[in-house]
Design an enzyme around this catalytic site. Structure first.
Site, PDB file in Angstrom:
ATOM      1  N   ASP A   1      -2.376   6.589   4.450  1.00 19.24           N
ATOM      2  CA  ASP A   1      -3.277   6.561   3.290  1.00 19.24           C
ATOM      3  C   ASP A   1      -2.875   7.607   2.253  1.00 19.24           C
ATOM      4  O   ASP A   1      -2.850   7.344   1.052  1.00 19.24           O
ATOM      5  CB  ASP A   1      -4.725   6.817   3.744  1.00 19.24           C
ATOM      6  CG  ASP A   1      -5.133   5.908   4.885  1.00 19.24           C
ATOM      7  OD1 ASP A   1      -4.481   4.862   5.062  1.00 19.24           O
ATOM      8  OD2 ASP A   1      -6.095   6.246   5.600  1.00 19.24           O
TER       9      ASP A   1
ATOM     10  N   ALA B   1     -15.370   1.854   3.052  1.00 18.12           N
ATOM     11  CA  ALA B   1     -14.984   0.446   3.000  1.00 18.12           C
ATOM     12  C   ALA B   1     -13.595   0.215   3.573  1.00 18.12           C
ATOM     13  O   ALA B   1     -13.036  -0.866   3.418  1.00 18.12           O
ATOM     14  CB  ALA B   1     -15.036  -0.046   1.555  1.00 18.12           C
TER      15      ALA B   1
HETATM   16  C1  GLA Z   1      -6.793   4.403   8.908  1.00 16.52           C
HETATM   17  C2  GLA Z   1      -5.860   5.601   9.046  1.00 16.52           C
HETATM   18  C3  GLA Z   1      -4.408   5.200   8.810  1.00 16.52           C
HETATM   19  C4  GLA Z   1      -4.026   3.998   9.656  1.00 16.52           C
HETATM   20  C5  GLA Z   1      -5.067   2.883   9.534  1.00 16.52           C
HETATM   21  C6  GLA Z   1      -4.812   1.741  10.469  1.00 16.52           C
HETATM   22  O1  GLA Z   1      -6.787   3.974   7.582  1.00 16.52           O
HETATM   23  O2  GLA Z   1      -6.211   6.594   8.111  1.00 16.52           O
HETATM   24  O3  GLA Z   1      -3.572   6.290   9.071  1.00 16.52           O
HETATM   25  O4  GLA Z   1      -3.822   4.352  10.987  1.00 16.52           O
HETATM   26  O5  GLA Z   1      -6.380   3.361   9.756  1.00 16.52           O
HETATM   27  O6  GLA Z   1      -3.637   1.099  10.135  1.00 16.52           O
END
Ligand code: GLA
Length: 403
Positions: free
Chosen positions: A185, A133
């Site tokens: 993340d 998601a």
């Molecule tokens: C994913 C990647 C993150 C980031 C986002 C976009 O969630 O895991 O490192 O690059 O996309 O902002």
């Protein structure tokens, strides 16, 4: 229409671990998913991001084994179980299964490589972070398993060990699973804090500079509504040898744009130089990164002075830029944003990597139900499956407790 509850899955995961292993659980670890408020596709360009740790999390319950084996079971994947020998984890890291277990066992490998004395383990994981998601269920899994390892070793998720956990989780994702993600993340899954967003600045590379930003939503009568469109457009990046598509292709475009501009990363690009590029993909990608980086700073300032109109404007600007310049949105994300804004949200945007996944909307607490219902109606009118809503309070990052 209901909101997805952030239940505590610790007790049920513990019961499953004890049934599987026949021994008492030793540690219950937890790591949250995330929603990014603003700063998308900027982390791998040396830019800034502003994510929030979700109340929805992954739990990992662990008991040490003395025979050097590792067994991991997921209660989400129909009790799918993977068993490996610890020596083979150490030997074959990147060759590990690229399924969900790759994230879990991968982090054991990267922790061991970093010098952590990873013991044989029984592990059971369960989660309330929706899968696929765009809410970082994979980082939650990596960080929960890594926190469980620190837990059985009696090492709190703090100080240098917190940074070690972030690095191991990022390395598992990039080197074991083969997803070239940017590091946001895992950093927020570990360093998230209740009542705060986490400002991460990747100017100095993967070890982002961190700053907590107060997010007094409830005190201001505001709420964050996350809507999982339940759409995942098939753009699976993965495997060390895979051709770049989707996310990896956007990363490659950004590197190309930085090369054309003669800067080490798009963080260093200046708007005039970007606009002087010939029309095309590199110019659009660079324009997104430069404008999005400015929006993150403006968003933090607007939060500080409680300027709601500006917050809404910045969310809308971010979405338009991701849609038109980064080209990572899709009709379902656009629809959720338009419907939320039309029903009175102060602002809304897609969140996460894109190509499906979720939106985040800033709304008056009183209008949460009305905004969510309007999105549901819009989806129904278009013949789309009902989306799933989460109300998000900023929560704490990874931790473990003894059983
Ligand atoms: C994913 C990647 C993150 C980031 C986002 C976009 O969630 O895991 O490192 O690059 O996309 O902002």
């Amino acid at each position: 229409m209901g909101f997805l509850a952030a239940l505590d899955r610790g007790p049920s995961a513990r019961a499953a671990l004890e049934a599987m292993s026949g021994a008492p659980a030793q540690v219950i670890a937890r790591a949250p998913g995330r929603v990014n408020l603003i700063g998308e596709h900027t982390d791998y360009n040396g830019g800034a991001v502003l994510p929030v740790a979700l109340p929805h999390a992954t739990w990992a319950v662990a008991a040490v084994r003395t025979d050097g084996r590792v067994r991991v079971r997921s209660l989400q994947r129909r009790h799918d179980e993977v068993a490996v020998e610890l020596p083979s984890v150490a030997a074959c890291g990147p060759g590990l299964s690229p399924t969900w277990a790759g994230y879990a066992v991968g982090v054991l490998w990267t922790l061991a490589r970093a010098g952590v004395p990873v013991p044989g383990l029984d592990l059971v994981v369960d989660s309330t972070v929706p899968l696929g998601a765009g809410l970082s269920s994979s980082a939650a899994l990596e960080c929960a398993v890594g926190a469980a390892v620190l837990g059985v070793l009696g090492r709190p998720v703090a100080g240098a060990d917190a940074d070690l956990l972030v690095d191991a989780a990022v390395a598992a994702e990039q080197q074991v699973v083969g997803a070239p993600t940017g590091g946001m993340d895992q950093a927020v899954a570990v360093h998230g804090r209740a009542g705060h967003a986490v400002h991460l600045d990747f100017a100095t590379g993967a070890a982002a500079a961190r700053r907590l930003v107060a997010l007094p939503l409830h005190e201001r009568g505001l709420a964050l509504l996350v809507t999982d469109t339940r759409v995942a457009h098939a753009l699976a990046d993965g495997g060390p040898d895979a051709e770049p598509v989707g996310y990896a292709a956007r990363r490659a475009d950004c590197e190309e744009a930085a090369r054309l501009l003669g800067v080490p990363s798009l963080r260093e690009a200046v708007p005039d130089a970007v606009e002087a590029l010939p029309d095309g993909r590199p110019r659009r990608r660079a324009r997104h990164v430069v404008s999005e980086t400015a929006r993150v700073a403006a968003f933090v300032a607007a939060l500080e002075r409680d300027d709601r109109r500006e917050l809404g404007r910045l969310l809308a600007g971010s979405h338009a830029s991701l849609r038109d310049d980064m080209e990572v949105s899709c009709p379902e994300l656009d629809l959720a944003v338009t419907a939320a804004t039309g029903a009175g949200a102060l602002g809304a945007r897609m969140t996460g990597g894109g190509f499906g996944g979720s939106t985040v909307a800033l709304v008056d607490e009183q209008s949460l139900g009305q905004v969510a219902a309007a999105v549901d109606e819009a989806f129904e009118r278009e013949g789309l499956a009902a989306p799933q809503h989460l109300v998000v309070e900023a929560s704490d990052g990874a931790s473990w407790s003894p059983v």
